[in-house]
Scaffold this active site. Structure first.
Site, PDB file in Angstrom:
ATOM      1  N   LYS A   1       0.828  -1.213   0.000  1.00 44.38           N
ATOM      2  CA  LYS A   1       0.000   0.000   0.000  1.00 44.38           C
ATOM      3  C   LYS A   1       0.863   1.264   0.000  1.00 44.38           C
ATOM      4  O   LYS A   1       0.639   2.173  -0.793  1.00 44.38           O
ATOM      5  CB  LYS A   1      -0.901  -0.067   1.243  1.00 44.38           C
ATOM      6  CG  LYS A   1      -1.847   1.074   1.416  1.00 44.38           C
ATOM      7  CD  LYS A   1      -2.994   0.683   2.327  1.00 44.38           C
ATOM      8  CE  LYS A   1      -2.739   0.897   3.800  1.00 44.38           C
ATOM      9  NZ  LYS A   1      -2.743   2.301   4.205  1.00 44.38           N
TER      10      LYS A   1
ATOM     11  N   GLY B   1      -4.999   8.307   5.055  1.00 39.24           N
ATOM     12  CA  GLY B   1      -4.118   9.351   5.573  1.00 39.24           C
ATOM     13  C   GLY B   1      -2.931   9.590   4.657  1.00 39.24           C
ATOM     14  O   GLY B   1      -2.482  10.725   4.472  1.00 39.24           O
TER      15      GLY B   1
ATOM     16  N   SER C   1       7.291  10.002  11.423  1.00 36.92           N
ATOM     17  CA  SER C   1       6.179   9.846  10.475  1.00 36.92           C
ATOM     18  C   SER C   1       6.702   9.881   9.049  1.00 36.92           C
ATOM     19  O   SER C   1       7.197  10.909   8.574  1.00 36.92           O
ATOM     20  CB  SER C   1       5.141  10.950  10.668  1.00 36.92           C
ATOM     21  OG  SER C   1       4.245  10.919   9.575  1.00 36.92           O
TER      22      SER C   1
ATOM     23  N   GLN D   1       4.833   9.750   6.558  1.00 37.49           N
ATOM     24  CA  GLN D   1       3.910  10.570   5.769  1.00 37.49           C
ATOM     25  C   GLN D   1       4.341  12.035   5.793  1.00 37.49           C
ATOM     26  O   GLN D   1       4.318  12.707   4.762  1.00 37.49           O
ATOM     27  CB  GLN D   1       2.491  10.422   6.312  1.00 37.49           C
ATOM     28  CG  GLN D   1       1.951   9.011   6.095  1.00 37.49           C
ATOM     29  CD  GLN D   1       0.562   8.807   6.664  1.00 37.49           C
ATOM     30  OE1 GLN D   1       0.013   9.690   7.322  1.00 37.49           O
ATOM     31  NE2 GLN D   1      -0.011   7.644   6.421  1.00 37.49           N
TER      32      GLN D   1
ATOM     33  N   ASP E   1       2.325  -0.240  12.352  1.00 39.30           N
ATOM     34  CA  ASP E   1       1.134  -0.809  11.691  1.00 39.30           C
ATOM     35  C   ASP E   1       0.872  -2.251  12.134  1.00 39.30           C
ATOM     36  O   ASP E   1      -0.207  -2.792  11.875  1.00 39.30           O
ATOM     37  CB  ASP E   1       1.294  -0.775  10.169  1.00 39.30           C
ATOM     38  CG  ASP E   1       1.162   0.644   9.626  1.00 39.30           C
ATOM     39  OD1 ASP E   1       0.695   1.528  10.366  1.00 39.30           O
ATOM     40  OD2 ASP E   1       1.525   0.859   8.457  1.00 39.30           O
TER      41      ASP E   1
HETATM   42  C1  S3P Z   1       2.596   5.230   6.063  1.00 32.43           C
HETATM   43  C2  S3P Z   1       3.207   5.669   7.195  1.00 32.43           C
HETATM   44  C3  S3P Z   1       2.743   5.338   8.542  1.00 32.43           C
HETATM   45  C4  S3P Z   1       1.809   4.158   8.540  1.00 32.43           C
HETATM   46  C5  S3P Z   1       0.771   4.245   7.462  1.00 32.43           C
HETATM   47  C6  S3P Z   1       1.412   4.346   6.098  1.00 32.43           C
HETATM   48  C7  S3P Z   1       3.128   5.662   4.762  1.00 32.43           C
HETATM   49  O1  S3P Z   1       2.048   6.441   9.081  1.00 32.43           O
HETATM   50  O2  S3P Z   1       1.185   4.011   9.793  1.00 32.43           O
HETATM   51  O3  S3P Z   1      -0.054   3.091   7.479  1.00 32.43           O
HETATM   52  O4  S3P Z   1       2.756   5.065   3.731  1.00 32.43           O
HETATM   53  O5  S3P Z   1       3.931   6.589   4.740  1.00 32.43           O
HETATM   54  P1  S3P Z   1       2.822   7.688   9.745  1.00 32.43           P
HETATM   55  O6  S3P Z   1       3.713   8.248   8.746  1.00 32.43           O
HETATM   56  O7  S3P Z   1       1.736   8.634  10.136  1.00 32.43           O
HETATM   57  O8  S3P Z   1       3.534   7.115  10.927  1.00 32.43           O
END
Ligand code: S3P
Length: 455
Positions: A19, A89, A169, A171, A340
């Site tokens: 994903k 998110g 993070s 993200q 996760d």
């Molecule tokens: C993700 C980063 C993680 C993870 C999310 C996917 C990503 O979140 O929990 O399922 O794809 O960058 P955070 O960056 O908020 O920790």
């Protein structure tokens, strides 16, 4: 959905694409200099939301998840005034970064769960970088003002940022890196605790101007033993990424490995059921493999072969063989790398000898559901002993045999999958109120489960 117990866990499966990597591939499809082909794109609803967003921003998307081609428009323009990121998110945060970079005016929103999740973590650094938002509240909907004023590269002096991450993070890191790439600015992002590095790998694969540094290390003779050396890490961070953007990336084929976070559920079934599960072509990026370390540490055997790297992401075939399991402590950096996987670790803990103590996981409160609460209430329904520690941790202990229950998913795919795995090992049938939500990351989850969990 009725969930029935199974007697034997055995089998070999291959999973849909990761994903996290799929989101990044689709978004980078907006910035490439020609058609981008992506094979094994995630078939989950989250990654479909990203693909719809990419289309609404002018790119042409052809083919299906097995083999997609994204052809970007000459200029990114929002066809609609609002982009719906659904439950995702990653879509919202990475897109906010990329679109702030190129100065597109659009509103980002999502479903009820996503609209309750924190966005100040991207609004603050992107604003520091030069992005402009309309009266942001800290949650979605978030309106990007766009135009030359909102475009990071166009704001001159503010077109650079040197940012140390306050919470680990991937993200947030990725939002800043994509903003720099899209907008022609410079982002330097320092991570005290390293997070998944898929954005960095893919940007390098697509020939962005990116450097990743590791902390400095000093090796010295050990004053107590001339045969030994001492190793001192001189910096108080784990990774530093610098991107100098120019608005373009070079198209190159991207093949996405199977999702290791989905694999964790099937491996957990092997662990609890003392069975054996093999997953082929699963992602083995070391920022994502902490769950395999966890399984080894509690007693399982983990064998890996067919290792290879394609389009900058390592992958291989992994076999997990179950055994009597032990509880253990999880905290700090290990918790961050397992974020996760905590829902399924908490489930495994109910079938292990001794307590499992999980600390430093406050982030779980702001995931697709409040996972600290949704994990605790489901595990208690089975009869497990679950306590909260300091508002950011859990202690879990099996108290006798776990009992069948009427579980709740709280609309959260990883919670639904966790209780589906638990129910395989209970003494009778359980139920799950909303099994559909597994489609967020793996619509074929229950069919895949039937391939490894037998009558
Ligand atoms: C993700 C980063 C993680 C993870 C999310 C996917 C990503 O979140 O929990 O399922 O794809 O960058 P955070 O960056 O908020 O920790």
């Amino acid at each position: 959905m009725k969930l029935n117990p199974r007697r034997k866990i055995a089998g070999t499966i291959t999973l849909p694409g990761d994903k996290s990597i799929s989101h990044r591939a689709a978004l980078m499809g907006l910035l490439v200099d020609g058609p981008l082909t992506i094979t094994n794109y995630s078939d989950g609803a989250d990654c479909r939301a990203t693909l719809e967003a990419v289309k609404s921003l002018g790119a042409t998307v052809q083919g299906d998840s097995d083999n997609l081609t994204i052809t970007p428009a000459d200029k990114i323009v929002a066809a609609d005034s609002v982009i719906d990121c659904g439950n995702s998110g990653t879509t919202a945060r990475l897109l906010a970064g990329l679109l702030s970079g190129c100065g597109v005016a659009v509103e980002l929103t999502g479903d009820e769960s996503l609209r309750s999740r924190p966005m100040d973590r991207i609004i603050n650094p992107l604003s520091e970088f030069g992005a402009k938002f309309d009266n942001p509240s800290g949650t979605l909907p978030l309106k990007l003002l766009g135009g030359p004023v909102g475009a990071i590269g166009a704001t001159g002096a503010t077109g650079s940022i040197n940012y140390t991450m306050p919470v680990p993070s991937a993200q947030v890191k990725s939002a800043l890196l994509l903003a720099a790439c899209a907008g022609g600015g410079t982002a330097i992002v320092t991570e005290p605790i390293a997070t998944r590095d898929h954005t960095e790998r893919m940007l390098a694969h697509l020939k962005a101007n990116i450097q990743v540094s590791a902390p400095r290390v000093e090796i010295q003779d050990d004053p107590h033993d001339p045969r030994k050396k001492t190793r001192t890490v001189l910096d108080n961070w784990q990774s530093r990424v610098t991107v100098h953007g120019n608005g373009k990336l070079s198209a190159a084929a991207i093949d996405i490995p199977g999702d290791i976070s989905t694999a964790a559920f099937f491996f957990a079934a092997a662990a609890i059921g003392k069975g054996e599960v093999t997953i082929t072509n699963v992602g083995l990026n070391q920022t994502r493999t902490a769950f395999l370390e966890y399984l080894k540490s509690i007693g399982c055997a983990v064998a890996i072969d067919q290792r290879r790297e394609i389009s900058a992401e390592p992958r291989g075939r992994v076999t997990v063989t179950g055994a009597p399991l032990k509880g253990r402590k999880i905290s700090g950096e290990f918790s961050a790398r397992l974020i996760d996987e905590i829902p399924i670790i908490a489930t495994v803990a109910c079938f292990a000898e001794g307590p499992t103590v999980i600390r430093d996981v406050a982030e779980l409160r702001v995931k697709e559901s409040n996972r600290l609460e949704s994990i605790a209430s489901n595990l208690r329904l089975m009869g497990a002993g679950v306590g909260m520690i300091d508002d950011d941790g859990l202690v879990i202990e099996a108290k006798g045999e776990m009992q069948p229950a009427d579980f709740k998913s709280y609309g959260d795919h990883r919670i639904a999958m966790s209780v589906a795995i638990a129910s395989l090992f209970l003494s009778g049938d359980s139920t799950l109120d909303d099994a559909e939500c597994v489609s967020v990351s793996c619509p074929t989850f229950f069919e895949l489960l039937d391939k490894i969990a037998h009558g």
